[in-house]
Write a protein that holds these residues in place. Sequence first.
Motif, PDB file in Angstrom:
ATOM      1  N   ARG A 387       0.627  -1.237   0.067  1.00  0.00           N
ATOM      2  CA  ARG A 387       0.260   0.198  -0.090  1.00  0.00           C
ATOM      3  C   ARG A 387       0.954   1.416   0.228  1.00  0.00           C
ATOM      4  N   LYS A 388       2.159   0.920   0.828  1.00  0.00           N
ATOM      5  CA  LYS A 388       3.123   2.334   0.505  1.00  0.00           C
ATOM      6  C   LYS A 388       3.571   2.008  -0.620  1.00  0.00           C
ATOM      7  N   LEU A 389       3.620   1.845  -0.926  1.00  0.00           N
ATOM      8  CA  LEU A 389       4.186   1.717  -2.087  1.00  0.00           C
ATOM      9  C   LEU A 389       3.709   2.578  -3.081  1.00  0.00           C
ATOM     10  N   TYR A 390       2.477   1.894  -3.393  1.00  0.00           N
ATOM     11  CA  TYR A 390       1.522   2.081  -4.584  1.00  0.00           C
ATOM     12  C   TYR A 390       1.291   3.613  -3.995  1.00  0.00           C
ATOM     13  N   LYS A 391       0.769   3.521  -3.002  1.00  0.00           N
ATOM     14  CA  LYS A 391       0.278   4.780  -2.804  1.00  0.00           C
ATOM     15  C   LYS A 391       1.463   5.959  -2.873  1.00  0.00           C
ATOM     16  N   SER A 392       2.360   5.813  -2.959  1.00  0.00           N
ATOM     17  CA  SER A 392       3.593   7.272  -3.348  1.00  0.00           C
ATOM     18  C   SER A 392       3.296   7.127  -4.859  1.00  0.00           C
ATOM     19  N   ARG A 393       3.214   5.702  -5.334  1.00  0.00           N
ATOM     20  CA  ARG A 393       3.415   5.814  -7.436  1.00  0.00           C
ATOM     21  C   ARG A 393       2.578   6.758  -7.325  1.00  0.00           C
ATOM     22  N   ARG A 394       1.233   6.166  -7.054  1.00  0.00           N
ATOM     23  CA  ARG A 394       0.006   6.898  -7.340  1.00  0.00           C
ATOM     24  C   ARG A 394      -0.381   8.090  -7.010  1.00  0.00           C
ATOM     25  N   ASP A 395       0.849   9.415  -6.291  1.00  0.00           N
ATOM     26  CA  ASP A 395       1.049  10.417  -5.848  1.00  0.00           C
ATOM     27  C   ASP A 395       2.027  10.649  -7.059  1.00  0.00           C
ATOM     28  N   CYS A 396       3.292  10.276  -8.051  1.00  0.00           N
ATOM     29  CA  CYS A 396       3.801  10.496  -8.800  1.00  0.00           C
ATOM     30  C   CYS A 396       3.116  10.645  -9.509  1.00  0.00           C
ATOM     31  N   LEU A 397       2.147   9.735  -9.476  1.00  0.00           N
ATOM     32  CA  LEU A 397       1.262  10.246 -11.216  1.00  0.00           C
ATOM     33  C   LEU A 397       0.403  11.234 -11.690  1.00  0.00           C
ATOM     34  N   LYS A 398      -0.439  11.123 -10.087  1.00  0.00           N
ATOM     35  CA  LYS A 398      -1.053  12.834 -10.078  1.00  0.00           C
ATOM     36  C   LYS A 398      -0.232  13.735  -9.807  1.00  0.00           C
ATOM     37  N   SER A 399       0.911  13.999  -9.294  1.00  0.00           N
ATOM     38  CA  SER A 399       1.621  15.552  -9.745  1.00  0.00           C
ATOM     39  C   SER A 399       2.394  15.345 -10.714  1.00  0.00           C
ATOM     40  N   SER A 400       2.824  14.063 -11.714  1.00  0.00           N
ATOM     41  CA  SER A 400       2.946  14.767 -12.955  1.00  0.00           C
ATOM     42  C   SER A 400       2.260  15.350 -13.919  1.00  0.00           C
ATOM     43  N   LEU A 401       1.114  14.575 -13.728  1.00  0.00           N
ATOM     44  CA  LEU A 401       0.140  14.923 -14.176  1.00  0.00           C
ATOM     45  C   LEU A 401      -0.167  16.328 -14.354  1.00  0.00           C
ATOM     46  N   THR A 402      -0.444  16.772 -12.733  1.00  0.00           N
ATOM     47  CA  THR A 402      -0.665  18.107 -12.931  1.00  0.00           C
ATOM     48  C   THR A 402       0.114  19.396 -13.784  1.00  0.00           C
ATOM     49  N   LYS A 403       1.577  18.410 -13.240  1.00  0.00           N
ATOM     50  CA  LYS A 403       2.659  19.109 -13.472  1.00  0.00           C
ATOM     51  C   LYS A 403       2.527  19.543 -15.034  1.00  0.00           C
ATOM     52  N   HIS A 404       2.095  18.454 -16.225  1.00  0.00           N
ATOM     53  CA  HIS A 404       2.335  18.361 -17.238  1.00  0.00           C
ATOM     54  C   HIS A 404       1.006  19.225 -17.803  1.00  0.00           C
ATOM     55  N   PHE A 405      -0.503  18.500 -17.693  1.00  0.00           N
ATOM     56  CA  PHE A 405      -1.578  19.223 -17.574  1.00  0.00           C
ATOM     57  C   PHE A 405      -2.743  20.463 -17.159  1.00  0.00           C
TER      58      PHE A 405
END
Length: 506
Positions: A387-405
């Motif tokens: 859960r910890k690992l996937y949560k930080s990947r989810r966070d990374c995906l959300k922040s990458s999408l926000t950064k670019h879009f």
Amino acid sequence: MELNLNFDKSAPETLQEQAFEQIRNHILSGRLRPGMILPPTRQLAEQLNISRNTISLVYERLAAEGYVESRGRAGTFVSRALPDESLNTDPNGPSSIEALKLDLPSPILCFSVHPPGLNRPDVANPLIDFWVGRSDPETFPLDTWRRLLLRKLSVAGSNLTEYGDPAGLSELRLAIASHLGRTRGMLVSADQVIVTSGSQDGLNLICRLLNTQHHPFFIESPCYQGAAFLFRGLGATLYPIPVDQNGLVVDKLPEDRGGVVFVTPSHQYPTGATLSLERRLQILKWANDTNSVIIEDDYDSYFCYDGRPITALAGLDNGQRVFYLGTFSKSLGAGLRIGFTVVPKELAETARIIKSQMNHGQSWLDQAVLAEFIESGLYDRHLRRARKLYKSRRDCLKSSLTKHFGSADITGDEGGLHVAWRLPHGSPDAAVVQQRARLRGVGVYTFGSGAAYDFDGSSSRDFLVLGYSSVKEKDIEVAVGRLSDLLEDMKREFTPYVVFSRQQSA
Ligand SMILES: Cc1ncc(COP(=O)(O)O)c(C=O)c1O
């Protein structure tokens, strides 16, 4: 009688192995016919000039494998029924469907719910693949699994040679029932739990219990392919019910007619919406009022990142109307092929009989290992880490999408292993983006190609599903950057077409 055997002293096989193979070949070729007596061991040893002990061991092995029979003082005889006849099919017998004159219906569905390139050497997998719902192989507790496997093997006794309970190993059913009590608010007894080969097997079992052809099936739209195709294949009539940001729109279920409803309340597949508590109570009331049953597919609920998970429908129900599907495919790995279904108490015995008719139950060894893994608390520890690992990947995906879009329009990010992303306004069709992204080394999927089924195709045009659980953070950042470049390039290239096609369909 004399037996003609020739030994090659330079061969890697021992004299014993060579003698065994040659006598066996004499028997199989018919030179030694059923019922014929073999030379006594002393005589053959003298004739071949090898030790009598070697010949005795050869005869013992031939007897153990069924080629000869020892009749005490009378001697050793070639068996009347050879073992190979019961192992292999008769090459001249009726081997084909044609010979049996079966009238086969044409296959109903040949779709696969797996990614296009997975396990196929002829298709290059994309470099960075957001295929949905994969547990990261690096999270699999290999060392622990190996240790538990060896321990279970050392006490296997007759468990590997005898049939077990088709409903599953009692320790595992108990462990699952108590885990569900703690984590999903379900007060169920172990006899309601049937261990299956993943939840797809559980769904097949439930369909047999319910007799699909006798009920209308209400199903989320869009929905999980694995369910829709199975129901269709079994002849059910399907009625799509829309979903919104709170999951299935329960108001759209018919007031005056009952049936079977299939839902994914924790993380709607594919949109990722969570069915609100209010709607959970509403659908249970509807099921009571219309005498309906609910199939609850709870495939990835152990990954809840923000707050606590809502109690499962099967936990809110009084044990009458909900058939619950669980799986270890997302928490541990799909290759394990272990899942389970929880059925209402009064159907538990029928479910066991059906499971027996389907496949006599699951492998003892896998179940025994998993039972100890859960009971010892290692499963909870594994879930915490994953859960910890996937949560930080989810966070990374959300922040990458926000950064670019800017503000990315995503749903289903509160939990699970994937999100649904609505493409920015003015983007080309999702299917085109999927195709082009693959050329840039990024695997993204429309609903239709991402194991979902979209009845009217409307949401497939705008959405992509992104499974992030198996993608490392630095790859997520790279991939989202590539998607951003791609959409910029395509916007320039596609603008006239997009405007035209959207106006046409408006
Ligand atoms: C909605 C849904 N249910 C169930 C499953 C799991 O199926 P199984 O347990 O048969 O591997 C999946 C897998 O992708 C899924 O997406």
